[in-house]
Write a protein that holds these residues in place. Structure first.
Motif, PDB file in Angstrom:
ATOM      1  N   MET A 250       2.679   2.886  -8.959  1.00 53.86           N
ATOM      2  CA  MET A 250       2.752   4.289  -8.556  1.00 53.86           C
ATOM      3  C   MET A 250       1.528   5.010  -9.087  1.00 53.86           C
ATOM      4  O   MET A 250       1.212   4.940 -10.271  1.00 53.86           O
ATOM      5  CB  MET A 250       4.025   4.917  -9.146  1.00 53.86           C
ATOM      6  N   ALA A 251       0.794   5.690  -8.204  1.00 54.29           N
ATOM      7  CA  ALA A 251      -0.407   6.419  -8.620  1.00 54.29           C
ATOM      8  C   ALA A 251      -0.060   7.482  -9.656  1.00 54.29           C
ATOM      9  O   ALA A 251       1.019   8.083  -9.628  1.00 54.29           O
ATOM     10  CB  ALA A 251      -1.073   7.059  -7.408  1.00 54.29           C
ATOM     11  N   SER A 252      -0.992   7.710 -10.567  1.00 52.30           N
ATOM     12  CA  SER A 252      -0.764   8.681 -11.638  1.00 52.30           C
ATOM     13  C   SER A 252      -0.659  10.107 -11.099  1.00 52.30           C
ATOM     14  O   SER A 252      -0.112  10.987 -11.760  1.00 52.30           O
ATOM     15  CB  SER A 252      -1.876   8.599 -12.679  1.00 52.30           C
ATOM     16  N   ALA A 253      -1.178  10.356  -9.919  1.00 55.36           N
ATOM     17  CA  ALA A 253      -1.024  11.645  -9.229  1.00 55.36           C
ATOM     18  C   ALA A 253      -1.178  11.380  -7.740  1.00 55.36           C
ATOM     19  O   ALA A 253      -1.891  10.462  -7.330  1.00 55.36           O
ATOM     20  CB  ALA A 253      -2.055  12.655  -9.704  1.00 55.36           C
ATOM     21  N   MET A 254      -0.510  12.175  -6.921  1.00 53.79           N
ATOM     22  CA  MET A 254      -0.618  12.016  -5.469  1.00 53.79           C
ATOM     23  C   MET A 254      -1.525  13.059  -4.837  1.00 53.79           C
ATOM     24  O   MET A 254      -1.737  13.037  -3.628  1.00 53.79           O
ATOM     25  CB  MET A 254       0.765  12.028  -4.822  1.00 53.79           C
ATOM     26  N   SER A 255      -2.049  13.941  -5.668  1.00 54.87           N
ATOM     27  CA  SER A 255      -3.068  14.872  -5.164  1.00 54.87           C
ATOM     28  C   SER A 255      -3.957  15.296  -6.313  1.00 54.87           C
ATOM     29  O   SER A 255      -3.533  15.326  -7.482  1.00 54.87           O
ATOM     30  CB  SER A 255      -2.435  16.099  -4.488  1.00 54.87           C
ATOM     31  N   GLY A 263       1.480   6.911   1.347  1.00 53.53           N
ATOM     32  CA  GLY A 263       1.721   5.503   1.682  1.00 53.53           C
ATOM     33  C   GLY A 263       1.260   4.574   0.578  1.00 53.53           C
ATOM     34  O   GLY A 263       1.333   4.895  -0.615  1.00 53.53           O
ATOM     35  N   ASP A 264       0.754   3.392   0.979  1.00 53.94           N
ATOM     36  CA  ASP A 264       0.368   2.374  -0.002  1.00 53.94           C
ATOM     37  C   ASP A 264      -0.783   2.827  -0.899  1.00 53.94           C
ATOM     38  O   ASP A 264      -0.988   2.249  -1.968  1.00 53.94           O
ATOM     39  CB  ASP A 264      -0.044   1.083   0.708  1.00 53.94           C
ATOM     40  N   ALA A 265      -1.531   3.812  -0.497  1.00 53.46           N
ATOM     41  CA  ALA A 265      -2.579   4.344  -1.372  1.00 53.46           C
ATOM     42  C   ALA A 265      -1.975   4.987  -2.613  1.00 53.46           C
ATOM     43  O   ALA A 265      -2.638   5.098  -3.653  1.00 53.46           O
ATOM     44  CB  ALA A 265      -3.434   5.355  -0.627  1.00 53.46           C
ATOM     45  N   ALA A 266      -0.715   5.417  -2.505  1.00 54.15           N
ATOM     46  CA  ALA A 266      -0.054   6.119  -3.609  1.00 54.15           C
ATOM     47  C   ALA A 266       1.007   5.279  -4.307  1.00 54.15           C
ATOM     48  O   ALA A 266       1.280   5.482  -5.491  1.00 54.15           O
ATOM     49  CB  ALA A 266       0.589   7.407  -3.089  1.00 54.15           C
ATOM     50  N   HIS A 267       1.629   4.329  -3.579  1.00 60.52           N
ATOM     51  CA  HIS A 267       2.728   3.555  -4.159  1.00 60.52           C
ATOM     52  C   HIS A 267       2.905   2.250  -3.392  1.00 60.52           C
ATOM     53  O   HIS A 267       2.763   2.209  -2.174  1.00 60.52           O
ATOM     54  CB  HIS A 267       4.038   4.357  -4.123  1.00 60.52           C
ATOM     55  N   ILE A 268       3.195   1.185  -4.115  1.00 57.03           N
ATOM     56  CA  ILE A 268       3.495  -0.097  -3.485  1.00 57.03           C
ATOM     57  C   ILE A 268       4.713  -0.703  -4.163  1.00 57.03           C
ATOM     58  O   ILE A 268       4.995  -0.450  -5.336  1.00 57.03           O
ATOM     59  CB  ILE A 268       2.308  -1.084  -3.554  1.00 57.03           C
ATOM     60  N   HIS A 269       5.439  -1.518  -3.394  1.00 59.71           N
ATOM     61  CA  HIS A 269       6.617  -2.193  -3.941  1.00 59.71           C
ATOM     62  C   HIS A 269       6.942  -3.394  -3.056  1.00 59.71           C
ATOM     63  O   HIS A 269       6.280  -3.635  -2.053  1.00 59.71           O
ATOM     64  CB  HIS A 269       7.807  -1.233  -4.032  1.00 59.71           C
ATOM     65  N   ARG A 307       4.086  17.646  -6.463  1.00 55.30           N
ATOM     66  CA  ARG A 307       5.358  18.021  -7.102  1.00 55.30           C
ATOM     67  C   ARG A 307       6.551  17.575  -6.274  1.00 55.30           C
ATOM     68  O   ARG A 307       7.564  17.110  -6.815  1.00 55.30           O
ATOM     69  CB  ARG A 307       5.395  19.542  -7.302  1.00 55.30           C
ATOM     70  N   LEU A 308       6.441  17.660  -4.952  1.00 52.56           N
ATOM     71  CA  LEU A 308       7.552  17.313  -4.067  1.00 52.56           C
ATOM     72  C   LEU A 308       7.698  15.811  -3.853  1.00 52.56           C
ATOM     73  O   LEU A 308       8.810  15.289  -3.756  1.00 52.56           O
ATOM     74  CB  LEU A 308       7.364  17.995  -2.714  1.00 52.56           C
ATOM     75  N   ARG A 309       6.579  15.097  -3.761  1.00 52.12           N
ATOM     76  CA  ARG A 309       6.640  13.696  -3.357  1.00 52.12           C
ATOM     77  C   ARG A 309       6.633  12.699  -4.510  1.00 52.12           C
ATOM     78  O   ARG A 309       7.302  11.659  -4.432  1.00 52.12           O
ATOM     79  CB  ARG A 309       5.479  13.361  -2.416  1.00 52.12           C
ATOM     80  N   ARG A 310       5.875  12.960  -5.548  1.00 54.07           N
ATOM     81  CA  ARG A 310       5.713  11.923  -6.567  1.00 54.07           C
ATOM     82  C   ARG A 310       7.040  11.544  -7.242  1.00 54.07           C
ATOM     83  O   ARG A 310       7.327  10.357  -7.412  1.00 54.07           O
ATOM     84  CB  ARG A 310       4.664  12.331  -7.607  1.00 54.07           C
ATOM     85  N   PRO A 311       7.895  12.491  -7.630  1.00 54.75           N
ATOM     86  CA  PRO A 311       9.179  12.085  -8.233  1.00 54.75           C
ATOM     87  C   PRO A 311      10.049  11.274  -7.268  1.00 54.75           C
ATOM     88  O   PRO A 311      10.711  10.313  -7.681  1.00 54.75           O
ATOM     89  CB  PRO A 311       9.840  13.416  -8.592  1.00 54.75           C
ATOM     90  N   VAL A 312      10.030  11.641  -5.989  1.00 53.13           N
ATOM     91  CA  VAL A 312      10.818  10.911  -4.988  1.00 53.13           C
ATOM     92  C   VAL A 312      10.297   9.493  -4.827  1.00 53.13           C
ATOM     93  O   VAL A 312      11.058   8.513  -4.885  1.00 53.13           O
ATOM     94  CB  VAL A 312      10.781  11.655  -3.634  1.00 53.13           C
ATOM     95  N   ASP A 313       8.992   9.359  -4.620  1.00 49.52           N
ATOM     96  CA  ASP A 313       8.407   8.038  -4.404  1.00 49.52           C
ATOM     97  C   ASP A 313       8.562   7.163  -5.648  1.00 49.52           C
ATOM     98  O   ASP A 313       8.838   5.964  -5.550  1.00 49.52           O
ATOM     99  CB  ASP A 313       6.931   8.169  -4.036  1.00 49.52           C
TER     100      ASP A 313
END
Length: 369
Positions: A250-255, A263-269, A307-313
């Motif tokens: 999970m990226a340390s920040a999404m923006s 997408g995969d630039a921000a999180h992979i699983h 703030r909206l996406r990182r906790p969810v992802d």
């Protein structure tokens, strides 16, 4: 003369294409580039979940997906070929408007590309991002062609090895598992065309997913899967095969400033749970809403995206990792847990619904504010 692009989208996989489509529908001029000369012909993702179909419905893409897609009616769970449980997915009522649609990612990308073209936006292929910087008013990029581009915002959907994420010096913490996994798309005679199959074995796991007609996808680790098919199954032509290793990151920040990742630039699983492509399209949907508001003068909205996406992802990555750990553990304790827990869990509606919500992308709301 067409309006100057307000958002540069880097990457024309499903996340980037969806972002371009959502933004275009909001009246935001976009430009989308991809380093690859041609679209991918192979398909990492197969499942388009109910949440994604909800988000895409206003674009017209959902109707086209459903016109082509198959469905999974049942999930059979086995241990050494003997049935532990049979789950009738078509009988679980989660309140979703759409089913889990089975359609190869390559075909989903074609439908997104065509919907985007109908709005006058074409993917520029063979265009890679070479460098990136920001000032107080714009993102400045240099493309592989030498062209210098200046846009108010940039959305990075350029995959797990994201050039944009690296240019921003954002960390991508997580872990990787050592064992190689196999992925095989193959013609099979034997399994039902609407049934998913999992078999837990002593030193392996074997997963079979319906693909299209007599085509199936096998996923697992351990001995060669085609040499260890269930009794009565016969393999035909192998359409595609790939070995891969599983990582959860999970990226340390999404923006950061005027640049956002999706997408995969921000999180992979792992592919267990079929969440990758679908989670990226959720990112694209939320980014498009934040970006459109930002460009209309609500400057705080671009900061809302992280703030909206990182906790969810992050929570989804954590749940998928836990589910995959349960699947991959071949120890005696895990075997005992599966033999005892799976028959019980699959008979308790509230538990099977909770697990189903993870697989169908219904384990969290999509929040825009």
């Amino acid at each position: 003369m067409s309006a100057a692009p307000q958002v540069l989208i880097v990457g024309a996989g499903p996340t980037g294409l969806a972002a371009a489509l959502f933004l275009s529908r909001r009246g935001v001029p976009v430009r989308i580039i991809d380093a690859a000369e041609t679209p991918t012909a192979t398909s990492k993702a197969l499942g388009v979940n109910p949440r994604t179909l909800d988000l895409l419905e206003p674009t017209g893409v959902t109707a086209r997906i459903l016109a082509e897609a198959g469905t999974v009616a049942r999930l059979h769970i086995h241990r050494h070929g003997e049935t532990l449980a049979a789950v009738h997915l078509d009988q679980i009522d989660l309140g979703a408007r759409f089913p889990l649609a089975i359609l190869p990612q390559a075909r989903t990308e074609v439908l997104l590309t065509e919907a985007l073209a109908a709005r006058g936006v074409a993917v520029e292929r063979g265009q890679a991002l070479s460098s990136l910087s920001q000032d107080a008013e714009a993102v400045i990029t240099t493309l592989s062609s030498g062209e210098r581009v200046r846009t108010p915002l940039l959305f990075a959907a350029d995959g797990a090895h994201s050039t944009v994420r690296k240019a921003l010096n954002l960390d991508f913490p997580g872990d990787a598992w050592a064992e190689p996994w196999q992925l095989i798309d193959v013609e099979l005679d034997g399994p039902p065309a609407d049934e998913a199959w999992i078999d837990f074995r002593d030193d392996a796991v074997f997963v079979c997913l319906p693909y299209s007609g007599t085509r199936f996808r096998l996923i697992g680790f351990g001995p060669p899967m085609l040499d260890n098919l269930p009794e009565g199954w016969r393999a035909g032509a192998v359409l595609w095969r790939s070995d891969f290793h599983i990582s959860h990151r999970m990226a340390s920040a999404m923006s950061l400033g005027r640049v956002a990742l999706g997408g995969d630039a921000a999180h992979i699983h792992s592919p267990i749970g079929a969440r990758g492509m679908n989670l990226g399209i959720e990112d694209a949907y939320v980014f498009a809403d934040c970006a459109a508001d930002f460009l209309s003068g609500q400057l705080e909205r671009i900061e809302d995206y992280d703030r909206l996406r990182r906790p969810v992802d992050k929570a989804v990555v954590r749940r998928v990792r836990a589910l995959t750990s349960f699947v991959r553990n071949t120890g005696a304790g895990a075997d005992l847990a599966r033999r005892t827990a799976i028959p019980v869990v699959t008979r308790l509606p509230f538990l099977i619904e909770r697990v189903a919500r993870i697989g169908l992308g219904l384990d969290h709301p999509v929040v825009l504010r």
